[in-house]
Design an enzyme around this catalytic site. Structure first.
Site, PDB file in Angstrom:
ATOM      1  CG  LEU A  91      -1.966  -1.112   1.278  1.00 11.10           C
ATOM      2  CD1 LEU A  91      -2.835  -0.969   2.523  1.00 11.10           C
ATOM      3  CD2 LEU A  91      -2.839  -1.141   0.030  1.00 11.10           C
ATOM      4  CD  GLN A  96       6.902   7.583  -3.316  1.00  6.74           C
ATOM      5  OE1 GLN A  96       7.727   7.370  -2.445  1.00  6.74           O
ATOM      6  NE2 GLN A  96       7.052   8.544  -4.195  1.00  6.74           N
ATOM      7  CE1 TYR A 113      14.885   3.285   4.305  1.00  3.28           C
ATOM      8  CE2 TYR A 113      16.339   4.897   3.278  1.00  3.28           C
ATOM      9  CZ  TYR A 113      15.333   3.955   3.175  1.00  3.28           C
ATOM     10  OH  TYR A 113      14.765   3.693   1.946  1.00  3.28           O
TER      11      TYR A 113
HETATM   12  N1  LIG Z   1      10.196   5.985  -2.031  1.00  5.68           N
HETATM   13  C1  LIG Z   1      11.499   6.213  -2.199  1.00  5.68           C
HETATM   14  O1  LIG Z   1      11.909   7.324  -2.572  1.00  5.68           O
HETATM   15  C2  LIG Z   1      12.491   5.090  -1.960  1.00  5.68           C
HETATM   16  C3  LIG Z   1      13.846   5.319  -2.277  1.00  5.68           C
HETATM   17  C4  LIG Z   1      14.775   4.304  -2.030  1.00  5.68           C
HETATM   18  C5  LIG Z   1      14.348   3.083  -1.535  1.00  5.68           C
HETATM   19  N2  LIG Z   1      13.039   2.879  -1.244  1.00  5.68           N
HETATM   20  C6  LIG Z   1      12.649   1.578  -0.669  1.00  5.68           C
HETATM   21  O2  LIG Z   1      11.532   1.044  -1.374  1.00  5.68           O
HETATM   22  C7  LIG Z   1      10.711   0.293  -0.465  1.00  5.68           C
HETATM   23  C8  LIG Z   1       9.293   0.819  -0.535  1.00  5.68           C
HETATM   24  O3  LIG Z   1       9.299   2.180  -0.167  1.00  5.68           O
HETATM   25  P1  LIG Z   1       8.006   3.113  -0.249  1.00  5.68           P
HETATM   26  O4  LIG Z   1       8.475   4.429  -0.696  1.00  5.68           O
HETATM   27  O5  LIG Z   1       6.920   2.431  -0.973  1.00  5.68           O
HETATM   28  O6  LIG Z   1       7.671   3.224   1.309  1.00  5.68           O
HETATM   29  P2  LIG Z   1       6.282   3.636   1.991  1.00  5.68           P
HETATM   30  O7  LIG Z   1       6.600   4.137   3.355  1.00  5.68           O
HETATM   31  O8  LIG Z   1       5.490   4.490   1.075  1.00  5.68           O
HETATM   32  O9  LIG Z   1       5.548   2.240   2.094  1.00  5.68           O
HETATM   33  C9  LIG Z   1       5.975   1.220   2.961  1.00  5.68           C
HETATM   34  C10 LIG Z   1       4.783   0.329   3.248  1.00  5.68           C
HETATM   35  O10 LIG Z   1       5.214  -0.676   4.179  1.00  5.68           O
HETATM   36  C11 LIG Z   1       4.169  -0.880   5.100  1.00  5.68           C
HETATM   37  N3  LIG Z   1       4.737  -1.437   6.326  1.00  5.68           N
HETATM   38  C12 LIG Z   1       5.393  -0.790   7.321  1.00  5.68           C
HETATM   39  N4  LIG Z   1       5.750  -1.669   8.273  1.00  5.68           N
HETATM   40  C13 LIG Z   1       5.312  -2.894   7.874  1.00  5.68           C
HETATM   41  C14 LIG Z   1       5.377  -4.198   8.431  1.00  5.68           C
HETATM   42  N5  LIG Z   1       5.952  -4.433   9.610  1.00  5.68           N
HETATM   43  N6  LIG Z   1       4.832  -5.225   7.729  1.00  5.68           N
HETATM   44  C15 LIG Z   1       4.238  -5.007   6.530  1.00  5.68           C
HETATM   45  N7  LIG Z   1       4.120  -3.790   5.969  1.00  5.68           N
HETATM   46  C16 LIG Z   1       4.665  -2.740   6.631  1.00  5.68           C
HETATM   47  C17 LIG Z   1       3.530   0.481   5.298  1.00  5.68           C
HETATM   48  O11 LIG Z   1       2.196   0.364   5.771  1.00  5.68           O
HETATM   49  C18 LIG Z   1       3.606   1.071   3.889  1.00  5.68           C
HETATM   50  O12 LIG Z   1       2.422   0.837   3.158  1.00  5.68           O
HETATM   51  C19 LIG Z   1      11.389   0.431   0.906  1.00  5.68           C
HETATM   52  O13 LIG Z   1      12.241  -0.661   1.126  1.00  5.68           O
HETATM   53  C20 LIG Z   1      12.210   1.695   0.768  1.00  5.68           C
HETATM   54  O14 LIG Z   1      13.304   1.685   1.652  1.00  5.68           O
HETATM   55  C21 LIG Z   1      12.100   3.852  -1.454  1.00  5.68           C
END
Ligand SMILES: NC(=O)c1ccc[n+]([C@@H]2O[C@H](COP(=O)([O-])OP(=O)(O)OC[C@H]3O[C@@H](n4cnc5c(N)ncnc54)[C@H](O)[C@@H]3O)[C@@H](O)[C@H]2O)c1
Length: 325
Positions: free
Chosen positions: A10, A12, A142
């Site tokens: 759910l 981003q 992080y």
């Molecule tokens: N968005 C960015 O700019 C970015 C950049 C680099 C890396 N990432 C990596 O990509 C991945 C996804 O990032 P995102 O931007 O979608 O993050 P986000 O915070 O938008 O989404 C993370 C999701 O994980 C869920 N979550 C949190 N704890 C949980 C748990 N214990 N069990 C199950 N679900 C859980 C949350 O409800 C949320 O929906 C992550 O590993 C992040 O580190 C994202």
């Protein structure tokens, strides 16, 4: 990939990756999970959904067996700014979650995609065209979990033969689901504010350059890497992927080409500024280009046109429509 499961679906990235996977592999072949309950209009859209904490290995294994899952996209994590507010919880969710997913994948024979991040680098790493294989001494919790995650995934590949793969994403910009508390969130918020208010107060300094990527490229990177011929992969869980590099002033200049009255002011958040100061301005991604033909489609100009077009249309018909979740 035939039957796919996502954790953190759910969020981003997950909301758009699950939609793309469903259109490519079939709606019922892609199982979305998240610790949160899906709203009826949730970002993951229609299709199988389970409320699942990624640390719950018993339920995860049950779902994997029931849906004959062969590939897991493990996206559940706490992002940089949220993690820094509660480092103990960040370690617990990011590391125990990953360990649980890898253990279940080992037992059930699944491949695993886990995103790393530019946060896996630190203040002692070269900031411009940060190399693929280089010094990684991050100073944020992080970043520590991201380096540890890369190493743990490498270990599961070498020790147990689990097909683990991953990329180091730059900041991701998108217009379906708002970002979840990262240091690059400003680069998304600025477009929404430009369209709705004509001005934005930025929490990073105007000359803070960071590596960035538009969501369609982020989705493509994940799918292309998981479909890549394993015989060509010399790296596994740490591919640099580059698309663009800019600072808030650059982004504002491009926005002003289409919205000339746009105003950018500043209220610096010291925590996020400190995080950004230790991350790469830009990445060198030769390994991804050679080993699985990585090539991004969007630069800052193309992304700005697309973001402003999509948001202007959506917010004109639904002024409250900031995103799916
Ligand atoms: N968005 C960015 O700019 C970015 C950049 C680099 C890396 N990432 C990596 O990509 C991945 C996804 O990032 P995102 O931007 O979608 O993050 P986000 O915070 O938008 O989404 C993370 C999701 O994980 C869920 N979550 C949190 N704890 C949980 C748990 N214990 N069990 C199950 N679900 C859980 C949350 O409800 C949320 O929906 C992550 O590993 C992040 O580190 C994202």
């Amino acid at each position: 990939m035939k039957n796919i499961l996502l954790t953190g679906a759910l969020g981003q990235l997950g909301s758009e990756l699950s939609a793309a996977l469903r259109s490519q592999y079939g709606v019922t072949n892609v199982v979305a999970t998240d610790v949160r309950q899906q709203e009826s209009s949730g970002g993951a859209g229609t299709g199988p959904f389970y409320q699942l904490d990624s640390r719950d290995g018993r339920l995860l294994a049950e779902i994997i067996r029931k849906h004959r899952i062969d590939t897991i996209f493990h996206l559940a994590a706490l992002l940089s700014a949220v993690a820094e507010r509660d480092p103990q919880r960040a370690w617990e969710i990011n590391m125990s979650g990953l360990y649980t997913v890898l253990e279940v994948a080992r037992e059930e024979g699944c491949a695993v995609f886990t995103p790393s991040s530019i946060a896996a680098f630190g203040p002692t790493t070269l900031k411009d065209f940060t190399p693929q294989d280089t010094l990684q001494r991050p100073t944020s919790i992080y970043g520590v979990t991201k380096v540890a995650g890369e190493l743990l995934c490498d270990y599961y590949y070498h020790r147990f033969g689990v097909d683990t793969r991953g990329v180091r994403y730059p900041g991701i910009i998108s217009n379906v689901t708002m970002p979840g508390g990262g240091t690059t969130d400003y680069a998304v918020e600025i477009y929404y504010a430009a369209v709705t208010e004509g001005r934005y107060k930025c929490f990073l300094k105007g000359d803070t350059y960071l590596a960035m990527m538009y969501m369609p490229d982020a989705v493509k990177a994940a799918i292309d890497l998981m479909e890549a011929d394993p015989a060509r992969l010399r790296h596994r869980n740490s591919f640099n992927v580059s698309a663009m590099s800019f600072c808030p002033e650059d982004q504002a200049a491009y926005i002003r080409r289409y919205l000339p009255a746009f105003e950018l002011t500043y209220e610096i958040d010291p925590v996020r500024q400190a995080l950004a100061n230790t991350w790469p301005n830009s990445l060198e991604d030769y390994a991804a280009r050679v080993e699985w033909d990585w090539k991004p489609s969007f630069d800052l100009e193309g992304m700005t046109v697309d973001m402003l077009t999509v948001l202007t249309e959506r917010l004109a018909t639904n002024p409250a429509g900031r995103g799916g979740t």
